[in-house]
Design a protein around this motif. Structure first.
Motif, PDB file in Angstrom:
ATOM      1  N   ASP A   3     -22.955 -54.100  10.698  1.00 65.30           N
ATOM      2  CA  ASP A   3     -24.239 -54.548  10.964  1.00 65.30           C
ATOM      3  C   ASP A   3     -24.420 -55.521  10.153  1.00 65.30           C
ATOM      4  O   ASP A   3     -25.072 -55.431   8.960  1.00 65.30           O
ATOM      5  CB  ASP A   3     -24.933 -53.224  10.988  1.00 65.30           C
ATOM      6  N   TYR A   4     -24.680 -56.603  10.641  1.00 59.79           N
ATOM      7  CA  TYR A   4     -24.998 -57.965  10.009  1.00 59.79           C
ATOM      8  C   TYR A   4     -26.612 -57.917   9.629  1.00 59.79           C
ATOM      9  O   TYR A   4     -27.101 -58.752   9.099  1.00 59.79           O
ATOM     10  CB  TYR A   4     -24.836 -59.074  10.650  1.00 59.79           C
ATOM     11  N   SER A   5     -27.363 -57.132  10.469  1.00 60.46           N
ATOM     12  CA  SER A   5     -28.834 -57.041  10.299  1.00 60.46           C
ATOM     13  C   SER A   5     -29.250 -56.231   9.156  1.00 60.46           C
ATOM     14  O   SER A   5     -30.362 -56.603   8.571  1.00 60.46           O
ATOM     15  CB  SER A   5     -29.547 -56.616  11.504  1.00 60.46           C
ATOM     16  N   GLU A   6     -28.303 -55.666   8.452  1.00 57.54           N
ATOM     17  CA  GLU A   6     -28.679 -54.733   7.632  1.00 57.54           C
ATOM     18  C   GLU A   6     -28.444 -55.616   5.949  1.00 57.54           C
ATOM     19  O   GLU A   6     -27.635 -56.585   5.965  1.00 57.54           O
ATOM     20  CB  GLU A   6     -27.544 -53.659   7.368  1.00 57.54           C
ATOM     21  N   GLN A   7     -29.559 -55.646   5.359  1.00 58.47           N
ATOM     22  CA  GLN A   7     -29.868 -56.365   4.419  1.00 58.47           C
ATOM     23  C   GLN A   7     -29.189 -55.702   2.781  1.00 58.47           C
ATOM     24  O   GLN A   7     -29.691 -54.639   2.653  1.00 58.47           O
ATOM     25  CB  GLN A   7     -31.392 -56.723   3.847  1.00 58.47           C
ATOM     26  N   ILE A   8     -28.236 -56.350   2.512  1.00 54.55           N
ATOM     27  CA  ILE A   8     -27.369 -55.636   1.374  1.00 54.55           C
ATOM     28  C   ILE A   8     -27.746 -55.707   0.024  1.00 54.55           C
ATOM     29  O   ILE A   8     -27.124 -55.364  -0.961  1.00 54.55           O
ATOM     30  CB  ILE A   8     -26.013 -55.696   1.606  1.00 54.55           C
ATOM     31  N   LEU A   9     -28.398 -57.173  -0.079  1.00 58.82           N
ATOM     32  CA  LEU A   9     -28.577 -57.495  -1.621  1.00 58.82           C
ATOM     33  C   LEU A   9     -29.873 -56.819  -2.266  1.00 58.82           C
ATOM     34  O   LEU A   9     -30.765 -56.249  -1.443  1.00 58.82           O
ATOM     35  CB  LEU A   9     -28.736 -59.008  -1.705  1.00 58.82           C
ATOM     36  N   SER A  10     -29.808 -56.407  -3.517  1.00 57.23           N
ATOM     37  CA  SER A  10     -31.126 -55.751  -4.214  1.00 57.23           C
ATOM     38  C   SER A  10     -31.852 -56.836  -4.711  1.00 57.23           C
ATOM     39  O   SER A  10     -31.571 -57.994  -4.757  1.00 57.23           O
ATOM     40  CB  SER A  10     -30.586 -55.030  -5.462  1.00 57.23           C
ATOM     41  N   GLY A  11     -33.169 -56.522  -4.998  1.00 56.47           N
ATOM     42  CA  GLY A  11     -34.129 -57.642  -5.568  1.00 56.47           C
ATOM     43  C   GLY A  11     -35.245 -57.793  -4.586  1.00 56.47           C
ATOM     44  O   GLY A  11     -35.519 -57.247  -3.371  1.00 56.47           O
ATOM     45  N   GLU A  12     -36.010 -58.669  -5.085  1.00 59.02           N
ATOM     46  CA  GLU A  12     -37.393 -58.724  -4.292  1.00 59.02           C
ATOM     47  C   GLU A  12     -37.234 -59.597  -3.036  1.00 59.02           C
ATOM     48  O   GLU A  12     -36.234 -60.553  -3.276  1.00 59.02           O
ATOM     49  CB  GLU A  12     -38.503 -59.665  -5.202  1.00 59.02           C
ATOM     50  N   GLY A  13     -37.935 -59.381  -1.977  1.00 59.80           N
ATOM     51  CA  GLY A  13     -37.758 -60.346  -0.805  1.00 59.80           C
ATOM     52  C   GLY A  13     -37.391 -59.463   0.586  1.00 59.80           C
ATOM     53  O   GLY A  13     -36.572 -58.317   0.280  1.00 59.80           O
ATOM     54  N   GLU A  14     -37.905 -59.842   1.595  1.00 61.54           N
ATOM     55  CA  GLU A  14     -37.670 -58.986   2.739  1.00 61.54           C
ATOM     56  C   GLU A  14     -36.171 -59.071   3.470  1.00 61.54           C
ATOM     57  O   GLU A  14     -35.884 -58.423   4.307  1.00 61.54           O
ATOM     58  CB  GLU A  14     -38.705 -59.464   3.654  1.00 61.54           C
ATOM     59  N   ASN A  15     -35.496 -60.310   2.850  1.00 59.81           N
ATOM     60  CA  ASN A  15     -34.012 -60.312   3.385  1.00 59.81           C
ATOM     61  C   ASN A  15     -33.206 -60.831   2.470  1.00 59.81           C
ATOM     62  O   ASN A  15     -33.535 -61.073   1.317  1.00 59.81           O
ATOM     63  CB  ASN A  15     -34.095 -61.340   4.857  1.00 59.81           C
ATOM     64  N   ASP A  16     -31.841 -60.796   2.633  1.00 60.22           N
ATOM     65  CA  ASP A  16     -30.790 -61.295   1.580  1.00 60.22           C
ATOM     66  C   ASP A  16     -30.958 -62.732   1.110  1.00 60.22           C
ATOM     67  O   ASP A  16     -30.752 -63.053   0.210  1.00 60.22           O
ATOM     68  CB  ASP A  16     -29.574 -60.961   2.175  1.00 60.22           C
ATOM     69  N   TYR A  17     -31.385 -63.387   2.129  1.00 65.24           N
ATOM     70  CA  TYR A  17     -31.700 -65.074   2.047  1.00 65.24           C
ATOM     71  C   TYR A  17     -33.016 -65.031   0.617  1.00 65.24           C
ATOM     72  O   TYR A  17     -32.483 -65.905  -0.295  1.00 65.24           O
ATOM     73  CB  TYR A  17     -31.964 -65.753   3.092  1.00 65.24           C
ATOM     74  N   THR A  18     -33.961 -64.543   0.899  1.00 68.05           N
ATOM     75  CA  THR A  18     -35.063 -64.530   0.166  1.00 68.05           C
ATOM     76  C   THR A  18     -34.661 -64.012  -1.205  1.00 68.05           C
ATOM     77  O   THR A  18     -35.306 -64.422  -2.419  1.00 68.05           O
ATOM     78  CB  THR A  18     -36.373 -64.020   0.697  1.00 68.05           C
ATOM     79  N   ARG A  19     -33.832 -62.748  -1.167  1.00 66.45           N
ATOM     80  CA  ARG A  19     -33.476 -62.176  -2.413  1.00 66.45           C
ATOM     81  C   ARG A  19     -32.322 -62.966  -3.338  1.00 66.45           C
ATOM     82  O   ARG A  19     -32.700 -63.020  -4.415  1.00 66.45           O
ATOM     83  CB  ARG A  19     -32.901 -60.781  -2.101  1.00 66.45           C
ATOM     84  N   TYR A  20     -31.406 -63.570  -2.749  1.00 68.52           N
ATOM     85  CA  TYR A  20     -30.681 -64.468  -3.434  1.00 68.52           C
ATOM     86  C   TYR A  20     -31.131 -65.577  -3.787  1.00 68.52           C
ATOM     87  O   TYR A  20     -31.058 -66.250  -5.026  1.00 68.52           O
ATOM     88  CB  TYR A  20     -29.392 -64.724  -2.449  1.00 68.52           C
ATOM     89  N   MET A  21     -31.866 -66.496  -2.995  1.00 67.45           N
ATOM     90  CA  MET A  21     -32.486 -67.655  -3.443  1.00 67.45           C
ATOM     91  C   MET A  21     -33.714 -67.497  -4.175  1.00 67.45           C
ATOM     92  O   MET A  21     -34.424 -68.714  -4.597  1.00 67.45           O
ATOM     93  CB  MET A  21     -32.787 -68.588  -2.127  1.00 67.45           C
TER      94      MET A  21
END
Length: 239
Positions: A3-21
């Motif tokens: 399921d690619y809609s699932e966000q898997i990274l921890s951290g602040e932000g609503e999605n993995d892009y905002t969390r990683y960047m």
């Protein structure tokens, strides 16, 4: 199926892009509209903050290039210095945005800058520190290998040492061009014969932009001109 809609990274932000960047933190680093004394503060801060990021990357490449020179991996060091030089080129190009800041509008922005000065830029300080280290590593390399820089160029051979020397010159030149453009941008906005935010006369910058980080590599060019086929003949004398 994944399921690619699932966000898997921890951290602040609503999605993995905002969390990683870390875009939430990044985009919060500029003054808010209600805090600003002029709307072009955003332009001013974005140009300078992105400069710090590019210089951080460039200096990281120079630091790695230094380590590769010390370990004898000259072609890798050359490629890394090329990446650093491109970073400096991008820093220079983005100064074009400052053409859209009028001299009078800057006078308003200047009221909230305190004694802030480009001389205190972490990126600029890192450039100077990185260049001292890579310059020392290069000089040690040529000394250990018994390389005569003038002969290196006269030979015309495309050696690893030659490619490295040219990469260092390009990096030094790109930094110098950035400094020149920054000086011209500064005088375009606040003029000549005035005092900057830290009390330094702006025209002092004109003397600083001629600084060479790798003087030995520039001096060899003078040597080649003085000892070349044309020798020290006056310009225009071809007899």
């Amino acid at each position: 199926m994944k399921d690619y809609s699932e966000q898997i990274l921890s951290g602040e932000g609503e999605n993995d892009y905002t969390r990683y960047m870390r875009t939430d933190a990044l985009l919060s680093l500029q003054r808010l509209p209600e805090e600003s004394v002029h709307r072009d503060e955003l332009l001013f801060q974005v140009v300078h903050q992105s400069t710090e990021l590019w210089l951080k990357l460039a200096c990281s490449e120079v630091a790695e290039a230094t380590a590769r020179i010390e370990s004898g991996e000259l072609d890798t060091a050359t490629r890394l210095l090329g990446r650093a030089a491109l970073g400096a080129q991008l820093v220079t190009q983005q100064l074009e945005m400052m053409r859209h800041l009028s001299p009078w509008d800057f006078q308003t922005i200047r009221t909230v800058l305190g004694h802030g000065s480009g001389a205190d830029s972490p990126g600029w300080r890192s450039v100077r520190a990185s260049n001292r280290l890579v310059g020392a590593a290069f000089l040690k390399l040529v000394a250990d290998r018994g390389v005569d820089l003038a002969e290196l160029y006269r030979s015309g051979e495309d050696t690893a040492e030659f490619r490295l020397a040219e990469a260092m010159i390009e990096w030094d030149e790109r930094i110098s061009i950035w400094r020149v453009q920054h000086f011209k941008m500064t005088t375009r906005i606040i003029g000549h014969e005035v005092v900057g935010t830290q009390g330094t006369p702006v025209d002092v910058l004109a003397k600083l932009i001629s600084h060479k980080h790798f003087p030995e590599l520039w001096a060899v060019r003078t040597e080649l001109t003085e000892t070349g086929p044309m020798g020290e003949r006056p310009v225009g004398d071809r007899s």
